[in-house]
Structure formats: structure tokens, C-alpha cells
Scaffold this active site. Structure first.
Site, PDB file in Angstrom:
ATOM      1  N   ARG A  26       0.821  -1.234   0.000  1.00  6.99           N
ATOM      2  CA  ARG A  26       0.000   0.000   0.000  1.00  6.99           C
ATOM      3  C   ARG A  26       0.840   1.264   0.000  1.00  6.99           C
ATOM      4  O   ARG A  26       0.382   2.334   0.390  1.00  6.99           O
ATOM      5  CB  ARG A  26      -0.990   0.022   1.166  1.00  6.99           C
TER       6      ARG A  26
ATOM      7  N   LYS B 192       4.705  11.602 -11.249  1.00  5.44           N
ATOM      8  CA  LYS B 192       3.876  10.770 -12.127  1.00  5.44           C
ATOM      9  C   LYS B 192       4.572   9.433 -12.308  1.00  5.44           C
ATOM     10  O   LYS B 192       5.747   9.391 -12.709  1.00  5.44           O
ATOM     11  CB  LYS B 192       3.705  11.424 -13.498  1.00  5.44           C
TER      12      LYS B 192
ATOM     13  N   GLU C  66      12.758  18.024 -24.717  1.00  5.39           N
ATOM     14  CA  GLU C  66      11.994  18.429 -23.517  1.00  5.39           C
ATOM     15  C   GLU C  66      12.558  19.732 -22.949  1.00  5.39           C
ATOM     16  O   GLU C  66      11.810  20.568 -22.418  1.00  5.39           O
ATOM     17  CB  GLU C  66      12.036  17.326 -22.434  1.00  5.39           C
TER      18      GLU C  66
ATOM     19  N   LYS D 139       9.988  22.858 -13.513  1.00  7.42           N
ATOM     20  CA  LYS D 139       9.029  21.777 -13.263  1.00  7.42           C
ATOM     21  C   LYS D 139       8.561  21.802 -11.804  1.00  7.42           C
ATOM     22  O   LYS D 139       7.377  21.587 -11.531  1.00  7.42           O
ATOM     23  CB  LYS D 139       9.617  20.407 -13.634  1.00  7.42           C
TER      24      LYS D 139
ATOM     25  N   GLU E  96      -2.333  17.827 -11.956  1.00  6.98           N
ATOM     26  CA  GLU E  96      -2.693  18.241 -13.322  1.00  6.98           C
ATOM     27  C   GLU E  96      -4.182  18.549 -13.487  1.00  6.98           C
ATOM     28  O   GLU E  96      -4.887  17.947 -14.294  1.00  6.98           O
ATOM     29  CB  GLU E  96      -2.253  17.186 -14.356  1.00  6.98           C
TER      30      GLU E  96
ATOM     31  N   ARG F 127      -0.375  22.328 -14.928  1.00  7.93           N
ATOM     32  CA  ARG F 127       0.584  21.261 -15.281  1.00  7.93           C
ATOM     33  C   ARG F 127       0.404  20.790 -16.720  1.00  7.93           C
ATOM     34  O   ARG F 127       1.346  20.277 -17.341  1.00  7.93           O
ATOM     35  CB  ARG F 127       0.472  20.092 -14.281  1.00  7.93           C
TER      36      ARG F 127
ATOM     37  N   ASN G 225       2.590  19.404 -21.423  1.00  7.81           N
ATOM     38  CA  ASN G 225       2.273  18.494 -22.533  1.00  7.81           C
ATOM     39  C   ASN G 225       2.410  19.173 -23.896  1.00  7.81           C
ATOM     40  O   ASN G 225       1.993  18.617 -24.913  1.00  7.81           O
ATOM     41  CB  ASN G 225       0.850  17.945 -22.375  1.00  7.81           C
TER      42      ASN G 225
ATOM     43  N   HIS H 110       3.153  17.283 -27.032  1.00  4.01           N
ATOM     44  CA  HIS H 110       3.029  15.861 -26.716  1.00  4.01           C
ATOM     45  C   HIS H 110       1.807  15.204 -27.359  1.00  4.01           C
ATOM     46  O   HIS H 110       1.854  14.013 -27.665  1.00  4.01           O
ATOM     47  CB  HIS H 110       2.995  15.648 -25.200  1.00  4.01           C
TER      48      HIS H 110
ATOM     49  N   HIS I 273       2.616  12.065 -29.310  1.00  2.00           N
ATOM     50  CA  HIS I 273       2.109  10.723 -28.986  1.00  2.00           C
ATOM     51  C   HIS I 273       1.435  10.098 -30.198  1.00  2.00           C
ATOM     52  O   HIS I 273       1.550   8.896 -30.442  1.00  2.00           O
ATOM     53  CB  HIS I 273       1.106  10.791 -27.826  1.00  2.00           C
TER      54      HIS I 273
ATOM     55  N   HIS J 253      10.272   9.073 -28.244  1.00  2.70           N
ATOM     56  CA  HIS J 253       9.413  10.055 -27.581  1.00  2.70           C
ATOM     57  C   HIS J 253       9.851  11.497 -27.856  1.00  2.70           C
ATOM     58  O   HIS J 253       9.060  12.319 -28.314  1.00  2.70           O
ATOM     59  CB  HIS J 253       9.400   9.760 -26.077  1.00  2.70           C
TER      60      HIS J 253
HETATM   61  P1  NAD Z   1      14.386   4.726 -21.130  1.00  2.00           P
HETATM   62  O1  NAD Z   1      14.215   4.644 -19.682  1.00  2.00           O
HETATM   63  O2  NAD Z   1      13.897   3.568 -21.931  1.00  2.00           O
HETATM   64  O3  NAD Z   1      15.917   4.990 -21.470  1.00  2.00           O
HETATM   65  C1  NAD Z   1      16.309   5.079 -22.814  1.00  2.00           C
HETATM   66  C2  NAD Z   1      17.434   4.097 -23.137  1.00  2.00           C
HETATM   67  O4  NAD Z   1      18.641   4.568 -22.560  1.00  2.00           O
HETATM   68  C3  NAD Z   1      17.218   2.706 -22.582  1.00  2.00           C
HETATM   69  O5  NAD Z   1      17.677   1.781 -23.514  1.00  2.00           O
HETATM   70  C4  NAD Z   1      18.128   2.680 -21.352  1.00  2.00           C
HETATM   71  O6  NAD Z   1      18.535   1.388 -21.029  1.00  2.00           O
HETATM   72  C5  NAD Z   1      19.259   3.529 -21.797  1.00  2.00           C
HETATM   73  N1  NAD Z   1      20.009   4.216 -20.751  1.00  2.00           N
HETATM   74  C6  NAD Z   1      19.530   4.854 -19.672  1.00  2.00           C
HETATM   75  N2  NAD Z   1      20.496   5.524 -19.042  1.00  2.00           N
HETATM   76  C7  NAD Z   1      21.649   5.270 -19.701  1.00  2.00           C
HETATM   77  C8  NAD Z   1      22.980   5.721 -19.549  1.00  2.00           C
HETATM   78  N3  NAD Z   1      23.332   6.599 -18.616  1.00  2.00           N
HETATM   79  N4  NAD Z   1      23.909   5.248 -20.417  1.00  2.00           N
HETATM   80  C9  NAD Z   1      23.565   4.402 -21.433  1.00  2.00           C
HETATM   81  N5  NAD Z   1      22.298   4.000 -21.639  1.00  2.00           N
HETATM   82  C10 NAD Z   1      21.348   4.428 -20.789  1.00  2.00           C
HETATM   83  O7  NAD Z   1      13.631   6.020 -21.744  1.00  2.00           O
HETATM   84  P2  NAD Z   1      13.600   7.562 -21.349  1.00  2.00           P
HETATM   85  O8  NAD Z   1      13.624   8.290 -22.609  1.00  2.00           O
HETATM   86  O9  NAD Z   1      14.556   7.909 -20.276  1.00  2.00           O
HETATM   87  O10 NAD Z   1      12.149   7.705 -20.706  1.00  2.00           O
HETATM   88  C11 NAD Z   1      11.002   7.526 -21.473  1.00  2.00           C
HETATM   89  C12 NAD Z   1       9.864   7.140 -20.542  1.00  2.00           C
HETATM   90  O11 NAD Z   1       9.664   8.213 -19.619  1.00  2.00           O
HETATM   91  C13 NAD Z   1       8.554   6.899 -21.244  1.00  2.00           C
HETATM   92  O12 NAD Z   1       7.998   5.715 -20.743  1.00  2.00           O
HETATM   93  C14 NAD Z   1       7.693   8.080 -20.834  1.00  2.00           C
HETATM   94  O13 NAD Z   1       6.329   7.767 -20.761  1.00  2.00           O
HETATM   95  C15 NAD Z   1       8.262   8.399 -19.479  1.00  2.00           C
HETATM   96  N6  NAD Z   1       8.046   9.785 -19.025  1.00  2.00           N
HETATM   97  C16 NAD Z   1       7.529   9.970 -17.796  1.00  2.00           C
HETATM   98  C17 NAD Z   1       7.324  11.241 -17.318  1.00  2.00           C
HETATM   99  C18 NAD Z   1       6.815  11.423 -15.928  1.00  2.00           C
HETATM  100  O14 NAD Z   1       6.521  12.564 -15.560  1.00  2.00           O
HETATM  101  N7  NAD Z   1       6.751  10.384 -15.141  1.00  2.00           N
HETATM  102  C19 NAD Z   1       7.669  12.337 -18.100  1.00  2.00           C
HETATM  103  C20 NAD Z   1       8.220  12.121 -19.361  1.00  2.00           C
HETATM  104  C21 NAD Z   1       8.403  10.822 -19.828  1.00  2.00           C
HETATM  105  N1  GLY Z   2       5.824  15.177 -18.260  1.00  2.00           N
HETATM  106  C1  GLY Z   2       4.591  15.785 -17.907  1.00  2.00           C
HETATM  107  C2  GLY Z   2       4.366  15.924 -16.452  1.00  2.00           C
HETATM  108  O1  GLY Z   2       5.145  15.544 -15.620  1.00  2.00           O
HETATM  109  O2  GLY Z   2       3.340  16.408 -16.078  1.00  2.00           O
END
Ligand code: NAD
Ligand code: GLY
Length: 356
Positions: free
Chosen positions: A116, A138, A180, A222, A232, A236, A240, A243, A247, A260
């Protein structure tokens, strides 16, 4: 070292940013972790490069999943819960998300729901995760029906950002983070946009001192947005920007061929054109955005997809409420708002305009 506070009352936390901060024990982190049991969630790529490194400062068990967005699933969550039970985690334990946005999102969701809800720490290793996903709480996973459809708001106790991790990050991933970063500047801060424009060489050449500064700026922006509107309900949504189009493009590319950040870059280009077409923004501002994205090496157009199909995909985006398409559009560099009166024809026309 730079320290930024995310001011959320009793759920407030700090973001610590410094090159090499994970090379030695971090007092602020250790004060939070204490003697508690820790499970570090990371992917195969990050584990291969950094498991030993991170083990030197955190005494932790590991839960390692196959890298890739396609594994941000309930199935991977099941494995993390299993690993948590096997490692003996209890209600006082901590889950650490160590990696990119996929690791952080999935680790955070596991922390929000295991017994939980237990404490959570973010150690981002991609540029995107450093400037965006590790801050703001998030968390979640994808369903076959769409991205991020299940999740929770679950704030971390602390975020540790070590820019040294960027040195092993593939160039394409750096670019995704840069999209971003440009987004923050366009929607919130014209001085920041000027700074980016004047330092394209430092951005391209991965000048870590400069990156520390701009990552801190993005985290500050942020943190402000999240403090004002954690769940949001209003402000917030400006995060997007680009986005909804992005998307739609990612979905059409089956979440593979276009990443992305690339989708966001094309999406911002479509959104800026739309803002100009409906006379909401001056053309000069759209040109400045376009030039910056191009100089950084980001895409601003697409070739393979049908504009009408992209519009259809936008209509099924979860950010859409009732029957209107709400879009974040800039009125000038540094200011953006949520608009709900843009017509379908104007949207399709702007999407069409960016097809090669
Ligand atoms: P990811 O986590 O898949 O990382 C991208 C690639 O880089 C992967 O292959 C990973 O293994 C590799 N990698 C990571 N760090 C490394 C390093 N230091 N050296 C070498 N390789 C490395 O993708 P991402 O682009 O970091 O994140 C995308 C995700 O984030 C999506 O799922 C998206 O929905 C999410 N997201 C969330 C929020 C939020 O507010 N929570 C905001 C934006 C995006
Ligand atoms: N990446 C969008 C948010 O965190 O709200």
C-alpha cells in the site's frame, strides 16, 4: 552542487544535481535510507554499465528488467513485486528507480502500491529523466491499449542527478532530452530560450558544466509547475506542449522507429505552425523554435504517416477530455496556454504542413 526544493508541504523533497555526485556516499541520501532494506529497480542496459558503481553507495538488492518501453508493463511490475517479496522488503523499505524514464516510472508505481505504498528514491540516468520524468511524481505503466494508462501520483523522497551518467547515453537519447528542454523554454521562460540559442555548441558537445546549469533550470521550472498543480488540474497541462501530436506520431510508428523526444520535437513544430495559422503567435517566434530544434539535430517534420490518421490518434490520447481537442499552444516564446477552440480543420492542416 545545485539543490532544488519541490515544495509540496509534508511531501516536499530535494533534487540534488552535481557532476560525479554518485562517486562517493551522499549524506542527504543516506539520511533518508538509513538502515532500511532497499530494492533498486533498473533495466538491463543501465545495470550492465552501472550496477557496480551504484552498489558502492547504496546497499541494495536489485530488480532488473529488459530495457525498453515495451517492457513498461504490468508483467514487469509483477516481477518487481516478486523481487521485493524475495528481498524481504516490508512497509518501512525503499524502492529506488535507477535509470531512464521507464525505470523511474515503473519503480515509482511499484513503490506506490507495494504494501500500500513505500518510500521511493529517483536516480535518473537519461537526460529526459533528469529534466522531466524523475520530478513531479507521475508514475505508471503502459497497457496494450495505450501509454501510461495505469499509474499513480507518488512523489519521491529525494532525486539525485549525476550528469556523469550522460557520458554513456547514446546521442539519440541526449537529443530526446533536448526536445523536452526546448519545450520548457518555449512554454515558460524566454530568457532560458535565449540561453539555449546562444549555447547550441555546448549542448551538442555535451558540456557537462553547462548541462548541470540547464538541468537545474528545467527542474526549477518543473518544481514550480508541480507545486502549483500537482495532480494536473490546470497549469501542469502546459508540460504536454507538443506531446499530443508527438504521442500520435509515436503511436503510428508503433513506439519504435520514432522516439518520444523526436515525436515531441515534431509535435512542437506542428503546434507552433498551428499557433501561427490561427494568429495566436507571430511567425518569427515559430521560426526561432524551428531553428533551435534543427540546430540541435532534432526532427521537425515526418514523412511516413497520413495526417488524418495522426488526427485520429490524437483523438484517442488520454489527455483529451469530453469531445473537444484541447491543445497547448504558445502565444510567444516563453508563454503557452491550454486552448479548446481550435477546429479540426486547422489541426489537420497544421499536421499536413509538416509532412515531407
Ligand atoms: P528509457 O528509460 O527507456 O531509457 C532510454 C534508453 O537509454 C534505454 O535503452 C536505457 O537502457 C538507456 N540508458 C539509460 N540511461 C543510460 C545511460 N546513462 N547510459 C547508457 N544507456 C542508458 O527512456 P527515457 O527516454 O529515459 O524515458 C522515457 C519514458 O519516460 C517513457 O515511458 C515516458 O512515458 C516516461 N516519461 C515519464 C514522465 C513522468 O513525468 N513520469 C515524463 C516524461 C516521460
Ligand atoms: N511530463 C509531464 C508531467 O510531468 O506532467
Amino acid at each position: 552542487m545545485k539543490k532544488i526544493k519541490v515544495d509540496l508541504g509534508e511531501r516536499a523533497y530535494d533534487i540534488l544535481i552535481s557532476a560525479g555526485i554518485t562517486n562517493s556516499p551522499i549524506k542527504e541520501l543516506n539520511d533518508i535510507l538509513g538502515e532500511r532494506k532497499i530494492l533498486t529497480v533498473t533495466d538491463t542496459n543501465v545495470s550492465e554499465i552501472y550496477k557496480l558503481h551504484i552498489s558502492q553507495i547504496i546497499d541494495s538488492e536489485f530488480s532488473i528488467f529488459q530495457a525498453g518501453e515495451e517492457n513498461k508493463t504490468l508483467e514487469t511490475m509483477g516481477k518487481i513485486y516478486h523481487d521485493a517479496v524475495c528481498a524481504g522488503l516490508n512497509r518501512k523499505s525503499v524502492i529506488t528507480g535507477f535509470g531512464g524514464g521507464v525505470s523511474g516510472d515503473i519503480a515509482g508505481f511499484a513503490a506506490s502500491s507495494y504494501m500500500r505504498g513505500i518510500d521511493f528514491v529517483q536516480i535518473p540516468t537519461t537526460l529526459l529523466a533528469m529534466v522531466d520524468s524523475s520530478v513531479g511524481g507521475k508514475t505508471g505503466v503502459d497497457l496494450p491499449e495505450g501509454k501510461n494508462l495505469v499509474g499513480a501520483f507518488w512523489q519521491p523522497q529525494i532525486v539525485i542527478i549525476d550528469t556523469h551518467f550522460l557520458q554513456t547515453l547514446p546521442k539519440r537519447e541526449i537529443l530526446c532530452g533536448l526536445a523536452e528542454i526546448v519545450k520548457y523554454a518555449v512554454i515558460m521562460d524566454s530568457d532560458f530560450f535565449d540561453l539555449l540559442e546562444q549555447n547550441v555548441d555546448k549542448l551538442i558537445n555535451l558540456d557537462l558544466e553547462f548541462y548541470e546549469k540547464i538541468i537545474a533550470k528545467c527542474c526549477e521550472l518543473k518544481a514550480y509547475v508541480v507545486k502549483e498543480d500537482e495532480k494536473e488540474n490546470g497549469l501542469r497541462a502546459i508540460l504536454n506542449y507538443g506531446h499530443t501530436f508527438g504521442h500520435a506520431i509515436e503511436k503510428e510508428a508503433n513506439y519504435g522507429e520514432i522516439q518520444h523526444g523526436e515525436g515531441v520535437s515534431i509535435g512542437m513544430s506542428i503546434a507552433a505552425d498551428l499557433a501561427v495559422n490561427v494568429r495566436y503567435m507571430q511567425k518569427e517566434d515559430a521560426i526561432r523554435q524551428e531553428n533551435l530544434l534543427k540546430q540541435l539535430g532534432l526532427p521537425t517534420s515526418y514523412s511516413n504517416f497520413q495526417p488524418e490518421k495522426l488526427f485520429e490518434n490524437m483523438s484517442s490520447d488520454k489527455k483529451k477530455q469530453d469531445s473537444k481537442t484541447r491543445l497547448i499552444l504558445p502565444s510567444q516564446i516563453g508563454i503557452a496556454s491550454l486552448l479548446d477552440y481550435i477546429t479540426k480543420e486547422d489541426i489537420i492542416s497544421a499536421i499536413r504542413g509538416r509532412k515531407n
